[in-house]
Design a protein around this motif. Sequence first.
Motif, PDB file in Angstrom:
ATOM      1  N   TYR A 173      -3.042-115.867  48.692  1.00 49.83           N
ATOM      2  CA  TYR A 173      -2.666-115.391  50.018  1.00 49.83           C
ATOM      3  C   TYR A 173      -1.361-114.580  49.988  1.00 49.83           C
ATOM      4  O   TYR A 173      -1.325-113.428  50.434  1.00 49.83           O
ATOM      5  CB  TYR A 173      -2.561-116.606  50.950  1.00 49.83           C
ATOM      6  CG  TYR A 173      -2.600-116.286  52.431  1.00 49.83           C
ATOM      7  CD1 TYR A 173      -2.719-114.992  52.910  1.00 49.83           C
ATOM      8  CD2 TYR A 173      -2.551-117.323  53.369  1.00 49.83           C
ATOM      9  CE1 TYR A 173      -2.750-114.732  54.273  1.00 49.83           C
ATOM     10  CE2 TYR A 173      -2.597-117.055  54.741  1.00 49.83           C
ATOM     11  CZ  TYR A 173      -2.691-115.757  55.178  1.00 49.83           C
ATOM     12  OH  TYR A 173      -2.727-115.498  56.529  1.00 49.83           O
ATOM     13  N   HIS A 174      -0.290-115.170  49.452  1.00 53.81           N
ATOM     14  CA  HIS A 174       0.974-114.430  49.371  1.00 53.81           C
ATOM     15  C   HIS A 174       1.580-114.472  47.974  1.00 53.81           C
ATOM     16  O   HIS A 174       2.752-114.196  47.801  1.00 53.81           O
ATOM     17  CB  HIS A 174       2.014-114.973  50.355  1.00 53.81           C
ATOM     18  CG  HIS A 174       1.523-115.113  51.753  1.00 53.81           C
ATOM     19  ND1 HIS A 174       0.923-116.260  52.209  1.00 53.81           N
ATOM     20  CD2 HIS A 174       1.522-114.249  52.812  1.00 53.81           C
ATOM     21  CE1 HIS A 174       0.586-116.108  53.490  1.00 53.81           C
ATOM     22  NE2 HIS A 174       0.931-114.905  53.867  1.00 53.81           N
ATOM     23  N   GLY A 175       0.767-114.876  47.005  1.00 56.52           N
ATOM     24  CA  GLY A 175       1.224-114.778  45.626  1.00 56.52           C
ATOM     25  C   GLY A 175       2.253-115.798  45.172  1.00 56.52           C
ATOM     26  O   GLY A 175       2.930-115.564  44.159  1.00 56.52           O
ATOM     27  N   TRP A 176       2.420-116.918  45.885  1.00 59.13           N
ATOM     28  CA  TRP A 176       3.309-117.963  45.358  1.00 59.13           C
ATOM     29  C   TRP A 176       2.696-118.449  44.056  1.00 59.13           C
ATOM     30  O   TRP A 176       1.502-118.759  43.993  1.00 59.13           O
ATOM     31  CB  TRP A 176       3.457-119.121  46.367  1.00 59.13           C
ATOM     32  CG  TRP A 176       4.305-118.754  47.564  1.00 59.13           C
ATOM     33  CD1 TRP A 176       4.375-117.550  48.182  1.00 59.13           C
ATOM     34  CD2 TRP A 176       5.208-119.629  48.268  1.00 59.13           C
ATOM     35  NE1 TRP A 176       5.261-117.600  49.242  1.00 59.13           N
ATOM     36  CE2 TRP A 176       5.782-118.862  49.321  1.00 59.13           C
ATOM     37  CE3 TRP A 176       5.585-120.965  48.132  1.00 59.13           C
ATOM     38  CZ2 TRP A 176       6.711-119.404  50.218  1.00 59.13           C
ATOM     39  CZ3 TRP A 176       6.498-121.510  49.034  1.00 59.13           C
ATOM     40  CH2 TRP A 176       7.063-120.727  50.050  1.00 59.13           C
ATOM     41  N   HIS A 235       3.207-123.056  50.787  1.00 59.30           N
ATOM     42  CA  HIS A 235       3.611-122.099  51.805  1.00 59.30           C
ATOM     43  C   HIS A 235       2.864-122.328  53.127  1.00 59.30           C
ATOM     44  O   HIS A 235       3.377-122.973  54.021  1.00 59.30           O
ATOM     45  CB  HIS A 235       3.414-120.665  51.268  1.00 59.30           C
ATOM     46  CG  HIS A 235       3.754-119.597  52.245  1.00 59.30           C
ATOM     47  ND1 HIS A 235       3.035-118.423  52.314  1.00 59.30           N
ATOM     48  CD2 HIS A 235       4.708-119.520  53.195  1.00 59.30           C
ATOM     49  CE1 HIS A 235       3.554-117.666  53.275  1.00 59.30           C
ATOM     50  NE2 HIS A 235       4.566-118.306  53.816  1.00 59.30           N
ATOM     51  N   ARG A 236       1.616-121.894  53.222  1.00 58.73           N
ATOM     52  CA  ARG A 236       0.876-122.055  54.471  1.00 58.73           C
ATOM     53  C   ARG A 236      -0.318-123.000  54.321  1.00 58.73           C
ATOM     54  O   ARG A 236      -1.212-123.020  55.167  1.00 58.73           O
ATOM     55  CB  ARG A 236       0.405-120.684  54.991  1.00 58.73           C
ATOM     56  CG  ARG A 236       1.504-119.674  55.281  1.00 58.73           C
ATOM     57  CD  ARG A 236       2.512-120.154  56.313  1.00 58.73           C
ATOM     58  NE  ARG A 236       1.930-120.580  57.555  1.00 58.73           N
ATOM     59  CZ  ARG A 236       1.725-119.780  58.616  1.00 58.73           C
ATOM     60  NH1 ARG A 236       2.063-118.516  58.578  1.00 58.73           N
ATOM     61  NH2 ARG A 236       1.211-120.257  59.723  1.00 58.73           N
ATOM     62  N   GLY A 237      -0.349-123.745  53.218  1.00 56.75           N
ATOM     63  CA  GLY A 237      -1.328-124.826  53.119  1.00 56.75           C
ATOM     64  C   GLY A 237      -2.743-124.427  52.758  1.00 56.75           C
ATOM     65  O   GLY A 237      -3.649-125.245  52.870  1.00 56.75           O
ATOM     66  N   VAL A 238      -2.977-123.190  52.336  1.00 59.51           N
ATOM     67  CA  VAL A 238      -4.351-122.836  51.988  1.00 59.51           C
ATOM     68  C   VAL A 238      -4.760-123.515  50.680  1.00 59.51           C
ATOM     69  O   VAL A 238      -3.932-123.929  49.881  1.00 59.51           O
ATOM     70  CB  VAL A 238      -4.567-121.304  51.871  1.00 59.51           C
ATOM     71  CG1 VAL A 238      -4.156-120.611  53.165  1.00 59.51           C
ATOM     72  CG2 VAL A 238      -3.820-120.724  50.675  1.00 59.51           C
ATOM     73  N   CYS A 279      -1.532-124.873  48.719  1.00 62.47           N
ATOM     74  CA  CYS A 279      -0.310-124.088  48.568  1.00 62.47           C
ATOM     75  C   CYS A 279       0.800-124.655  49.454  1.00 62.47           C
ATOM     76  O   CYS A 279       0.562-125.048  50.603  1.00 62.47           O
ATOM     77  CB  CYS A 279      -0.599-122.638  48.933  1.00 62.47           C
ATOM     78  SG  CYS A 279       0.834-121.555  48.685  1.00 62.47           S
ATOM     79  N   CYS A 309      -1.143-118.198  44.251  1.00 63.76           N
ATOM     80  CA  CYS A 309      -1.900-118.347  45.492  1.00 63.76           C
ATOM     81  C   CYS A 309      -2.421-116.975  45.908  1.00 63.76           C
ATOM     82  O   CYS A 309      -1.691-115.984  45.899  1.00 63.76           O
ATOM     83  CB  CYS A 309      -1.022-118.938  46.588  1.00 63.76           C
ATOM     84  SG  CYS A 309      -1.890-119.094  48.162  1.00 63.76           S
TER      85      CYS A 309
HETATM   86  S1  FES Z   1      -0.310-119.615  51.577  1.00 68.19           S
HETATM   87 FE1  FES Z   1      -0.086-119.574  49.459  1.00 68.19          FE
HETATM   88  S2  FES Z   1       1.285-118.009  49.120  1.00 68.19           S
HETATM   89 FE2  FES Z   1       1.144-118.085  51.249  1.00 68.19          FE
END
Ligand code: FES
Lengths: 383, 383, 383
Positions: free
Chosen positions: C95-98, C74-77, C72, C93
């Motif tokens: 984690y935060h839905g991106w 955003h934060r790389g997960v 992702c 994603c």
């Molecule tokens: S890490 Fe993927 S949406 Fe935040």
Amino acid sequence: MQTASVPAGIAERRTRAWAPYIDAKLGFRNHWYPVRLSAEVAEASPVPVQLLGEKVLLNRVDGVVHAIADRCLHRGVTLSDKVECYSKATISCWYHGWTYRWDNGKLVDILTNPTSVQIGRHALKTYPVREEKGLVFLFVGDQEPHDLAEDVPPGFLDADLAVHGQHRVVDANWRMGVENGFDAGHVFIHKSSILLDGNDIALPLGFAPGDPEQLTRSVTGEGAPKGVFDLLGEHSVPIFEATIEGQPAIQGHMGSKMVAISISVWLPGVLKVDPFPDPTLTQFEWYVPIDEGRHLYLQMLGRRVGSEEEARSFEAEFREKWVELALNGFNDDDILARRSMEPFYADDRGWREEVLFESDRAIIEWRRLASQYNRGIQTRDVR
Amino acid sequence: MQTASVPAGIAERRTRAWAPYIDAKLGFRNHWYPVRLSAEVAEASPVPVQLLGEKVLLNRVDGVVHAIADRCLHRGVTLSDKVECYSKATISCWYHGWTYRWDNGKLVDILTNPTSVQIGRHALKTYPVREEKGLVFLFVGDQEPHDLAEDVPPGFLDADLAVHGQHRVVDANWRMGVENGFDAGHVFIHKSSILLDGNDIALPLGFAPGDPEQLTRSVTGEGAPKGVFDLLGEHSVPIFEATIEGQPAIQGHMGSKMVAISISVWLPGVLKVDPFPDPTLTQFEWYVPIDEGRHLYLQMLGRRVGSEEEARSFEAEFREKWVELALNGFNDDDILARRSMEPFYADDRGWREEVLFESDRAIIEWRRLASQYNRGIQTRDVR
Amino acid sequence: MQTASVPAGIAERRTRAWAPYIDAKLGFRNHWYPVRLSAEVAEASPVPVQLLGEKVLLNRVDGVVHAIADRCLHRGVTLSDKVECYSKATISCWYHGWTYRWDNGKLVDILTNPTSVQIGRHALKTYPVREEKGLVFLFVGDQEPHDLAEDVPPGFLDADLAVHGQHRVVDANWRMGVENGFDAGHVFIHKSSILLDGNDIALPLGFAPGDPEQLTRSVTGEGAPKGVFDLLGEHSVPIFEATIEGQPAIQGHMGSKMVAISISVWLPGVLKVDPFPDPTLTQFEWYVPIDEGRHLYLQMLGRRVGSEEEARSFEAEFREKWVELALNGFNDDDILARRSMEPFYADDRGWREEVLFESDRAIIEWRRLASQYNRGIQTRDVR
Ligand code: FES
Ligand code: FES
Ligand code: FES
């Protein structure tokens, strides 16, 4: 007094006195090391071993043990990954059939191309081998090998000494092995040993040393083993009662048998404890570097025998009694100590930050002697 | 627009604003950290722990918890590898009997040599200890320890707050823990949580933030906890329906109970969520650095109680309901998130390449505050 | 003659001729690589893969396979740690839905904040995909992808060629795979293969090569596959009897069927053996870099078929006979060889110290061709 660190200048001066020893993570080159019991290397049955970071393949051919590098010259595969021998005198690499003689390492044939120009032009590294006292010794280095007698404790090769032993791998650098074994003060870890139950020996908690100048004696004569005797036993008061802040805390093990009267360590890293674990026995221990983080712990017990019958009787006693009581039971405590020291010294921090005390004088003397009389430092590059 | 990398100059400027935080892989020195529940440290029962890369041994003596370095000064072995205590006030190293007092670390005796000059000249490092609210706190650093109240969230030490909790080890750097916990947008990962089944709470999918200037509030007064409030809940529209390219995609969890109204994070890395997981409770969470790749995840739930009976009732409710539903069920999702972020940030790449969005404003504010108000960066060298 | 090391100057000159190849630990950029069988990538069922050190997520949408970076923005997960797809065309994603489109990687929505400025401004890296012959090919690099036909062996895409295959992970660098496969002399390791029992083929022990100039033929024309033919079979005497120091040692496997008449290797690292393992079949093998120490070993057998029935009959024969006998039975020997070479080359030591012989001429030619005609070196930095 909040922290115990030694001022940097002092620590540096101190470690400089044994700098070569600190560098010898992989041991010392140009020495003899035992790697297996003779009985473990049978005729035509290659045995892979590792010492000083080098992979070596042993084999017995017509009764004589040979040792060659366990890596094919061609593409570097490990010969012992799949042993293929098509003649008694040779081993053929399983990958493309490069064929080497056990006795001199020479590439005498290539089974996949009998006309190759490489045949006869190359040779695997070979290692000088000696068999003595039921042990297979290898010489690792590039010098002409000296007499094996220079690299074993005095008396070990005596004709009337019968020896039996065993070995195992310990996850600690070889120097943790030597220093644990040659450490008079470490008797403390054996205070509850199973050996004491089955054996009426005297085992103090430790020693209050006398004159520091009398605590060690080094032996460094030409053409003979180089080593250090720990004379702590002679020049100190054994401690059988210990107190903490004035109150009685713990007692040593009283007994009628005196053991460990003479303790000495010898290059390239072998211990002699005499007598031990019984007044009739002598214990010899090698700590052979495998790689930076492991050593082969090879333990031998010797007894002087005057007849075949005495020899047979000792062998039976060894198997039935001493393996369980001494070589395992007693010395397992030492293995914990070596592993627990390992992280402190693995990154060389321990050599600078350790705080030594009186009983360590013999260890310091060993470090100095080893630094001065070793025949070379093994490194990943020189291999 | 093919790739998402931030221009190098911008990324650098941005990370410079929280450079100390990026360096703090092992956490911040000179702060108080909880390491165990009080109940886990029983009288005369040493407990080894690790925090900020340091190995520490706890013990309770006459009711008071003490903490000393878990490495013998002599040869560096780990004291807790074999605990030997021969007096209430001391621990003796199992290897050569160096004996240290629990209360001040002093080397008061050496059992193997009662006459050694080293006795009385050295001391193990000791760690200041405080016990509050059923937690054992250690102070790691070299400064005079400040008031514990400065390093816990406001209210945590209040007399009428009863707290219960648990801890476990998570394989991720401690900053992944803090940032996951203090991340308003991360509510999304809890959308199917077991907690929602058993609890009529409102849990939106996320938040559409309003004025960015109003999204956080920092607290940095002298002599008091330093922290950041995330005001996203107050200044944004909670999202209960999400669409993808114009089509309805997923819904949040509607409920009558409002939770997580006030979320704040405090140095040296502790979260307060109020109320949570229920309108009557407050959740506190610590993410204590163990080493570069692990943290101790310590979760506490607090409730204000007015009587012994209320306290007992809360304790029963905690064990029967909240452990399974909240501390495990709900927060297990968070552990996945921390571990999944870890590889991106482990080599510092994530700090430069992450792409943040509006909900991350509180995280950025936390990074800035932590960079400015921490009392020192822990490194492998200063330990 | 005691040691086999090549003088440093010669070794250096030699390795300089294929320096780019030595650098290509992670493979070559801007080429097509197969990563899965088509049948393994089902509709709406994301499949994580790794190649050349990059983590990629595959999915089939309305029959077409797409590939996006599995991290992702955003934060790389890792997106595939918990797959969440709320529309056919996208993945969100967890984690935060991106939310990203499969076809172009674009960030089209953020479920936790539908008003975010980041929406529409970023895109995940996407990888060009082709499906041919039941394989999913990815293009890794930054150039405009060229024709897939340039990166597969001649004939592989022919309409009348039916192919079936399998893959597995091997713990060795991809170059160990290519060089093992394209090594005429390595036939020696197959001398006891199960394939010989079930198949009357001729398999010599090796080859005595003739004129070195005639042993290879390179193909480097514009816009077509670049590769090397090993002509050893044509210009050498096959060895069916080998001797050691003059004595008969071992025999090859005589048989009436001729196989492996034409052996060739093609950029970016794919082998063609024709015919094999049977006069009616051709074997194709890819060694796709996963990371520095692993490759995906993808084996395909092809047969020209003239009807649906012939195609079905081949498929049955493939499953019932060739998987066990050839792809596993025969080629398992090769996997041992690659793993056994790996340590020697892993730190680049092998490239300098290897001792090559006549049969290796084709390997050298491959190294030169790969060094000259690859389209870029993959490194951890360029990814
Ligand atoms: S890490 Fe993927 S949406 Fe935040
Ligand atoms: S690797 Fe040993 S013969 Fe080729
Ligand atoms: S190592 Fe602790 S007393 Fe020696």
